[in-house]
Design a protein around this motif. Structure first.
Motif, PDB file in Angstrom:
ATOM      1  N   GLU A   5      68.018  86.539  27.823  1.00 18.48           N
ATOM      2  CA  GLU A   5      68.428  85.469  27.124  1.00 18.48           C
ATOM      3  C   GLU A   5      67.507  83.932  27.288  1.00 18.48           C
ATOM      4  O   GLU A   5      67.647  83.100  26.752  1.00 18.48           O
ATOM      5  CB  GLU A   5      69.998  84.874  27.729  1.00 18.48           C
ATOM      6  N   ASP A   7      64.748  81.335  26.704  1.00 17.74           N
ATOM      7  CA  ASP A   7      64.080  81.262  25.445  1.00 17.74           C
ATOM      8  C   ASP A   7      62.477  81.248  25.719  1.00 17.74           C
ATOM      9  O   ASP A   7      62.017  81.475  26.927  1.00 17.74           O
ATOM     10  CB  ASP A   7      64.243  79.959  24.693  1.00 17.74           C
ATOM     11  N   ASP A   8      61.718  81.340  24.897  1.00 16.16           N
ATOM     12  CA  ASP A   8      60.243  81.704  24.708  1.00 16.16           C
ATOM     13  C   ASP A   8      59.815  80.359  25.820  1.00 16.16           C
ATOM     14  O   ASP A   8      58.729  80.741  26.342  1.00 16.16           O
ATOM     15  CB  ASP A   8      59.525  81.644  23.462  1.00 16.16           C
TER      16      ASP A   8
END
Length: 191
Positions: A5, A7-8
């Motif tokens: 979950e 994020d980048d």
């Protein structure tokens, strides 16, 4: 522990902090898209794998320059396109020098053209389309691969290529039109 979950941007920050698992998570998350982009650009599976490796090495070497407010996917796509262009330049140089060999050495130079028997197999249609895409000018090829194959938005493609959204729309239209013409000509030549 790295969770899916994340994020980048947070994965990139963790990777910069030395967390190897974050590097792995970013690579797993984006490697298929990078491979498809490279494969579509160069038309060769082995070369595409090399380009994927080069792209991730370059990305991780310059990860400090990644702006976490922007999509990582677009950033890695731009790097991949640059690596594809580098590959094409190297290939052109190699091709030039391969023709400079003495005629006696020509028997040892591999022919890069596909075997006619292989082209007649079940992947003939896909091969024709890949060849047509590869024959497009680079500016049109980049747009059709990013927009048409990778499904990026016009805004994302415009940002990656450094052009306006209208330019992306125009290039996409021209690329599709040229592909249709090339495939029609190919069909007519086969009859």
């Amino acid at each position: 522990m790295i969770a899916d979950e994340h994020d980048d941007a947070s994965l990139a920050a963790q990777a910069l902090a030395g967390r190897q698992a974050a590097y792995g998570a970013l690579m797993r998350r984006h490697r298929d898209a990078v491979y498809r982009l490279a494969r579509g650009h160069v038309g060769d599976a082995d070369a595409a794998m090399d380009i994927v490796q080069e792209s991730f090495v370059a990305a991780f070497a310059s990860l400090a320059r990644y702006d976490g407010r922007r999509p990582f996917r677009g950033w890695i796509a731009r790097i991949t396109i640059n690596k594809c262009h580098d590959w094409a330049r190297r290939r052109a140089v190699r091709r030039f020098f391969s023709f400079a060999r003495p005629i006696e050495d020509a028997a040892y130079v591999a022919d890069a053209a596909p075997d006619p028997e292989v082209a007649a197999q079940s992947r003939a249609g896909v091969a024709r389309i890949e060849a047509a895409v590869a024959a497009l000018p680079v500016s049109l090829r980049d747009v059709i691969l990013l927009r048409g194959i990778e499904g990026m938005t016009q805004a994302e493609v415009a940002q990656i290529l450094g052009v306006t959204e209208k330019a992306v729309e125009t290039r996409l239209y021209r690329a599709r039109r040229q592909l249709q013409e090339m495939l029609r000509e190919s069909d007519a030549a086969r009859v």
